[in-house]
Motif scaffolding. Structure first.
Motif, short mmCIF file in Angstrom:
data_model
loop_
_atom_site.label_atom_id
_atom_site.label_comp_id
_atom_site.label_asym_id
_atom_site.label_seq_id
_atom_site.Cartn_x
_atom_site.Cartn_y
_atom_site.Cartn_z
N GLU A 139 0.87 -1.16 -0.11
CA GLU A 139 -0.13 0.07 0.06
C GLU A 139 0.92 1.09 -0.11
OE1 GLU A 139 -2.85 2.74 -0.17
OE2 GLU A 139 -3.07 0.62 -0.47
N GLU A 140 2.01 1.17 0.69
CA GLU A 140 2.86 2.15 0.70
C GLU A 140 3.35 2.55 -0.74
OE1 GLU A 140 5.18 2.63 4.99
OE2 GLU A 140 5.34 0.71 3.92
N ALA A 141 3.94 1.59 -1.59
CA ALA A 141 4.41 1.83 -2.72
C ALA A 141 3.22 2.14 -3.72
CB ALA A 141 4.73 0.42 -3.30
N ASP A 142 2.06 1.80 -3.52
CA ASP A 142 0.98 2.21 -4.22
C ASP A 142 0.58 3.62 -4.12
OD1 ASP A 142 0.68 -0.44 -5.22
OD2 ASP A 142 -1.08 -0.83 -4.23
N THR A 143 0.79 4.13 -2.62
CA THR A 143 0.41 5.44 -2.49
C THR A 143 1.33 6.43 -3.32
OG1 THR A 143 -0.35 5.17 -0.44
CG2 THR A 143 0.83 7.29 -0.56
N LEU A 144 2.74 5.94 -3.52
CA LEU A 144 3.72 6.70 -4.29
C LEU A 144 3.37 6.77 -5.84
CD1 LEU A 144 7.39 6.07 -2.76
CD2 LEU A 144 5.62 7.78 -2.14
N ARG A 145 2.70 5.67 -6.35
CA ARG A 145 2.44 5.42 -7.54
C ARG A 145 1.18 6.20 -7.78
NH1 ARG A 145 1.70 0.13 -10.70
NH2 ARG A 145 1.87 1.58 -12.32
N ARG A 146 0.17 6.54 -6.85
CA ARG A 146 -0.84 7.44 -6.89
C ARG A 146 -0.54 8.81 -7.03
NH1 ARG A 146 -3.45 3.51 -3.79
NH2 ARG A 146 -3.02 4.62 -1.89
N ALA A 147 0.62 9.15 -6.14
CA ALA A 147 0.95 10.40 -6.19
C ALA A 147 1.77 10.98 -7.66
CB ALA A 147 2.05 10.72 -4.82
N CYS A 148 2.51 10.15 -7.98
CA CYS A 148 3.01 10.36 -9.44
C CYS A 148 1.88 10.40 -10.35
CB CYS A 148 4.00 9.00 -9.65
SG CYS A 148 4.52 9.45 -11.28
N HIS A 149 1.12 9.62 -10.31
CA HIS A 149 -0.03 9.53 -11.46
C HIS A 149 -0.75 10.96 -11.40
CE1 HIS A 149 -3.95 8.88 -13.57
NE2 HIS A 149 -3.45 7.86 -13.92
N LYS A 150 -0.97 11.56 -10.21
CA LYS A 150 -1.59 13.05 -10.08
C LYS A 150 -0.75 14.20 -10.73
CE LYS A 150 -4.41 15.98 -7.23
NZ LYS A 150 -3.69 17.19 -8.01
N LEU A 151 0.62 13.88 -10.39
CA LEU A 151 1.51 14.84 -10.86
C LEU A 151 1.37 14.85 -12.52
CD1 LEU A 151 4.57 14.18 -8.54
CD2 LEU A 151 3.40 16.35 -8.84
N VAL A 152 1.26 13.57 -12.88
CA VAL A 152 1.40 13.55 -14.39
C VAL A 152 0.08 14.00 -14.99
CG1 VAL A 152 1.73 11.93 -16.50
CG2 VAL A 152 3.03 11.76 -14.52
N ASP A 153 -1.12 13.86 -14.35
CA ASP A 153 -2.59 14.35 -14.78
C ASP A 153 -2.47 15.64 -14.72
OD1 ASP A 153 -4.52 12.56 -15.34
OD2 ASP A 153 -5.74 13.19 -13.56
N ASP A 154 -1.68 16.48 -13.87
CA ASP A 154 -1.88 17.92 -13.69
C ASP A 154 -0.94 18.56 -14.89
OD1 ASP A 154 -3.80 17.51 -11.78
OD2 ASP A 154 -2.44 17.95 -10.01
N MET A 155 0.13 17.79 -15.30
CA MET A 155 1.13 18.14 -16.01
C MET A 155 0.68 18.58 -17.50
SD MET A 155 3.43 16.89 -18.79
CE MET A 155 3.61 15.30 -18.44
#
Length: 292
Positions: A25-41
């Protein structure tokens, strides 16, 4: 976190795999945080390609001034000849860098966790500071090769007190581009004393922002061995051990989070390094920083 046997193996080989550093779940949290960064890019605002192949290496102001920002670097070939993305932006990037550890709460929490501090103490770091961080994608089918190198080439310290932390956010295998190492190759030191530095001629017409002090050496110390890593596993990397990763020709991505730190106790960080601390984001002490 580490046993005496693990520390001894790290000192001998120049790298060490630590299984299950992060829970799934901790690994997935980082992936979700990255996905949002790219989504907003907005892709049009970020036009730099990143590759480790020197004949294509991009060296521009966008890269040079990324140490205190979160910036986006595309895979070579992700855009067409008109500059438009050929694939969805979520699978177009090579990496995001270089201040995730400061500017994004999810990555800051992992970087400055008690577990990370424990590892640093176990390998003998007195006063480590985190100088850069990256999210690297290894996109399915197009994930670029990382050529053999020593991290100390790019972030030089005297004496060598640079260390990398590499965390698998999904399984890294021989098929999708796991790390390969030459065990013990850190022992001769920096091959050819090669460094990537800020170009003294920077600003002159046609001059890149960074240059290498000499040609790439032939790393022939010993054979490479692959180091597959399960999701949540962590690899500690000595700054002078030779390592690489292959193209990802598979249908599975290989997302990882990585950062570098050096022990500033009795150590000089080169003023010629491409990456320099800024007033906005100075290099951040590991032990005295509390995760947000």
């Amino acid at each position: 976190m580490l046993t005496k046997e693990q520390v001894q193996k790290f000192e001998e080989d120049g790298f060490l795999l630590v299984e299950d550093f992060l829970a799934a779940e901790e690994a997935d949290t980082l992936r979700r945080a990255c996905h949002k960064l790219v989504d907003d890019m907005i892709p049009e605002e970020h036009n730099t390609v990143f590759t480790t192949l020197e004949m294509k290496r991009t060296s521009d102001d966008y890269f040079l001034n990324s140490g205190d920002k979160i910036r986006f670097f595309f895979e070579d070939g992700a855009r067409d000849d008109k500059g438009q993305l050929k694939v969805d932006k979520q699978i177009s990037l090579n990496k995001i860098g270089h201040a995730l550890h400061v500017l994004n709460p999810a990555f800051r929490k992992v970087t400055f966790s008690e577990g990370m501090k424990s590892i640093a103490r176990d390998i003998g770091l007195v006063d480590p500071v985190v100088c850069q961080s990256m999210y690297i994608f290894k996109q399915p089918g197009i994930g670029g090769e990382v050529v053999p190198h020593q991290d100390q080439t790019f972030l030089y310290t005297d004496p060598m007190r640079l260390f990398g932390i590499w965390i698998a956010l999904e399984d890294a295998t021989t098929e999708n581009g796991c790390l390969w190492f030459q065990p013990g190759s850190q022992k001769p030191g920096l091959y050819g004393n090669r460094k990537m530095i800020r170009n003294p001629k920077m600003g002159e017409e046609g001059e890149p922002t960074t240059v290498f002090t000499c040609d790439a050496p032939k790393y022939d110390y010993c054979d490479y061995i692959p180091v597959p890593v399960k999701k949540g596993g962590l690899v500690i990397i000595n700054g002078e051990v030779v390592h690489k990763s292959e193209h990802n020709r598979s249908a599975k991505s290989r997302h990882i989070y990585t950062f570098h730190m050096y022990d500033q106790s009795n150590t000089e960080y080169s003023k010629d390094n491409w990456l320099q601390p800024s007033k906005e984001v100075p290099f951040t002490p590991l032990y005295s920083t509390t995760p947000e």
